[in-house]
Motif scaffolding. Structure first.
Motif, PDB file in Angstrom:
ATOM      1  N   SER A  75       6.693 -11.796 -24.744  1.00  0.00           N
ATOM      2  CA  SER A  75       7.386 -10.445 -24.285  1.00  0.00           C
ATOM      3  C   SER A  75       6.254  -9.560 -23.526  1.00  0.00           C
ATOM      4  N   TRP A  94       6.666  -7.765 -20.023  1.00  0.00           N
ATOM      5  CA  TRP A  94       6.289  -6.124 -19.656  1.00  0.00           C
ATOM      6  C   TRP A  94       5.195  -6.058 -18.613  1.00  0.00           C
ATOM      7  N   SER A  95       4.207  -6.889 -18.669  1.00  0.00           N
ATOM      8  CA  SER A  95       3.016  -6.822 -17.856  1.00  0.00           C
ATOM      9  C   SER A  95       3.463  -7.091 -16.212  1.00  0.00           C
ATOM     10  N   GLY A 102       6.432  -6.666 -15.201  1.00  0.00           N
ATOM     11  CA  GLY A 102       7.470  -5.582 -14.726  1.00  0.00           C
ATOM     12  C   GLY A 102       6.362  -4.385 -14.390  1.00  0.00           C
ATOM     13  N   LEU A 159       9.371   1.955 -18.581  1.00  0.00           N
ATOM     14  CA  LEU A 159       9.094   0.486 -18.789  1.00  0.00           C
ATOM     15  C   LEU A 159       8.332   0.530 -20.057  1.00  0.00           C
ATOM     16  N   LEU A 160       7.319   1.434 -20.199  1.00  0.00           N
ATOM     17  CA  LEU A 160       6.679   1.706 -21.187  1.00  0.00           C
ATOM     18  C   LEU A 160       7.204   2.077 -22.431  1.00  0.00           C
ATOM     19  N   ALA A 181       9.528  -0.665 -23.845  1.00  0.00           N
ATOM     20  CA  ALA A 181       8.831  -1.578 -24.565  1.00  0.00           C
ATOM     21  C   ALA A 181       8.562  -1.055 -25.751  1.00  0.00           C
ATOM     22  N   LEU A 193      -0.943  -2.422 -21.526  1.00  0.00           N
ATOM     23  CA  LEU A 193       0.094  -2.227 -20.431  1.00  0.00           C
ATOM     24  C   LEU A 193      -0.552  -1.028 -19.549  1.00  0.00           C
TER      25      LEU A 193
END
Lengths: 312, 266
Positions: free
Chosen positions: B18, B22-23, B25, B85-86, B89, B135
């Motif tokens: 996961s 996210w990275s 993204g 995004l963050l 997450a 991230l």
């Protein structure tokens, strides 16, 4: 000798629902102690309290000389636990999961995990979520036994296991006892308790309704039997059956003019007279059903009232 | 036998896929938006478009500074896509860490072993923070890498400081999800709480941008704590960082206390 497990007046209330009503348990070190009762009797609640997963509303529990709260992580390293509802998810492989759990339990001797996995027959290289219920349960057993804990707390440990593996499990329990480990085993299957336990407590509706040596409790007394016998008249057979003590719900069917007679009955107490009676005929088939726990417990000890409890 | 931080390592081991997603993204968002700056923001046309929009809309979106390099990066990434995004997450990880583990039955099994609840809560929180920090670090690295080619005119330490603010903002939302998860044991409530606080923070800041009487909202909106002093232009806002990270720490401590006191039912 300090009891391995001791509870005083343990109660647990979930909102309006009272799961335990003043439970007093006493488990001798080195014994296999069976906790039996129908679903919802409070078995899982009791075991979770011992592991400090839930806290009692009142009363205390002492495990290996300390309380679950005071004992904390150090105490739990000395315990092996199989949850009643073991759910394993994720991509993690069985081996990785067990390695992780080994890090947070007592020291696991090298090779133990593989030896147990071989014995129970489970593949440790598959992701746990891809395993069947039975195979997940095997991982549950491995993680409970792998560090040779002083105390094993097993909540319905054989659920989902096939009969062959159940037998292996019962051997493992006996070996644990021979090695001096204490085992607390909950089940709603009577035979499992009878085959392993030295002592037993019967739980019903959050109360102990009977407690004592396994053989001293009249637990195996209700059996359902079905048989087919050849070469007798129905009337004669029915008459013989009705003369036997402890038989009820007798049903005899078949052809009056001979042939195979089918009979069904409920046997209470000693099964020997019934078997001897059958032996006089040619028996073409015979089924003796596992005694039904609810029937055995609730019929013999009342519907959970403490007054009727038999303490031996 | 017990090696260091077992719960933390298990948590990272379970979630690296996961984290990789996210990275990708975060990297994709930065690599798509930032190189466009010279052609969009840098040549004055963008400013003309912004000038033609209703000022309320521009303020709400925080696009006043979009014609400058730092303003462009702030408006597109730190204030919007990166924030989204963050936060998503963080809320997803924060709600899984305790409530998710409890609902899946994993927490009962873990707690039946030789770990304390404090240890489980803190190591789970640490795992979320470390993933968010990764991230943030990745975002800062990509921004710094693009300063020259995309003519962003950002001082590299400011990219790091702003990323720290973004991570702090996400950690606060994640920490709130962790806390509600620790109190209730319900993942869906934890997600709602974490997402809710992020939305309120954003909306509060947006209202304060256009309504003069609503300036007080900046005092209570974590989004404002992170960005009101334009850290990408004017340098790292240490007071804002202390506030964000302080509140996040308090949330983690409260989550730990809540988990210690509660029955784990699953």
């Amino acid at each position: 000798m300090i009891p391995a497990i001791e509870t005083f007046e343990l109660t647990k209330r979930y909102g309006a629902h009272q799961a335990l009503h003043g439970l007093d348990l006493d488990v001798t070190p080195g014994a296999v102690f069976g906790l039996i009762g129908p679903n919802g009797a409070g078995k899982t609640t009791t075991l979770r309290i011992l592991l400090d997963i839930i806290r009692p509303t009142s009363g205390t529990a002492r495990i290996l000389g300390t309380t679950p709260g005071e004992g904390g992580p150090a105490l739990r390293r000395r315990i092996g636990y199989v949850p009643g509802e073991l759910r394993l998810e994720g991509r993690l492989r069985g081996r990785q999961l067990l390695r992780h759990l080994a890090e947070i339990s007592g020291p696991v001797p090298p090779g133990t995990i593989d030896r147990l996995a071989d014995r129970l027959g489970v593949n440790l290289d598959r992701p746990v979520r891809a395993l069947s219920k039975g195979n997940k349960q095997k991982l549950g057993l491995i993680q409970a036994f792998m560090h040779h804990p002083e105390l094993l707390v097993l909540d319905e440990p054989t659920s989902g296991l096939d009969p062959l593996v159940q037998r292996t499990f019962l051997e493992m329990v006996r070996e644990a006892r021979d090695a001096g480990q204490t085992v607390l085993l909950s089940s709603h299957v009577l035979s499992e308790i009878q085959q392993t336990a030295d002592e037993v407590a019967v739980l019903s509706g959050g109360r102990i309704v009977a407690q004592g040596r396994v053989d001293s409790l009249r637990l195996s007394s209700v059996r359902h039997v079905r048989a087919g016998v050849d070469g007798t008249s129905l009337a004669l057979l029915r008459g013989d059956l009705e003369k036997l003590p402890g038989l009820s719900d007798i049903a005899v069917t078949g052809d009056e003019g001979g042939g195979i007679a089918r009979l069904g009955a409920k046997v209470e107490g000693d099964i020997d007279p019934f078997v001897k009676l059958l032996a006089r005929h040619r028996v073409v088939d015979l089924t003796v059903e596992e005694p039904d726990l609810e029937e055995s417990v609730l019929q013999l000890y009342g519907s959970g009232s403490v007054e009727e409890a038999t303490h031996v | 036998m017990s090696r260091i931080l077992p719960v933390f390592r298990r948590s990272l081991g379970d979630s690296w896929r996961s984290l990789l997603g996210w990275s990708l993204g975060v990297a994709a968002a930065l690599l798509l938006y930032l190189p466009l700056f010279p052609s969009i923001g840098g040549n004055g046309e963008m400013q003309q478009i912004i000038d033609s929009l209703p000022p309320e809309l521009v303020k709400t979106l925080g696009y006043e500074q979009i014609a400058s390099g730092p303003g462009y990066v702030q408006s597109t990434f730190y204030g919007l896509i990166g924030f989204l995004l963050l936060v998503i997450a963080a809320v997803s990880w924060g709600s899984s860490a305790i409530a998710g583990a409890e609902e899946s039955g994993q927490l009962e099994l873990t707690l039946a072993h030789g770990v304390s609840r404090t240890q489980v809560a803190l190591e789970s929180a640490l795992s979320v923070i470390v993933r968010l920090a990764w991230l943030g670090l990745l975002a800062a690295a990509i921004v710094v890498m693009l300063i020259e080619p995309a003519e962003l005119a950002i001082d590299p330490p400011d990219a790091v400081g702003t990323s720290a603010a973004l991570v702090g903002l996400a950690a606060l939302a994640g920490g709130f999800a962790l806390l509600v998860g620790a109190v209730t044991g319900r993942r869906i409530l934890a997600i709602g709480a974490g997402a809710g606080i992020a939305v309120l923070a954003y909306v509060g800041n947006a209202i304060a941008n256009q309504v003069t009487d609503a300036q007080w909202l900046r005092a209570v909106s974590p989004y404002s704590w992170a960005y009101r002093d334009q850290p990408l232009t004017d340098g790292t806002d240490w007071a804002g960082l202390v506030l964000l990270w302080g509140v996040s720490t308090v949330l983690v401590v409260l989550a730990t206390i809540a988990l210690r006191r509660r029955d784990v039912i699953g």
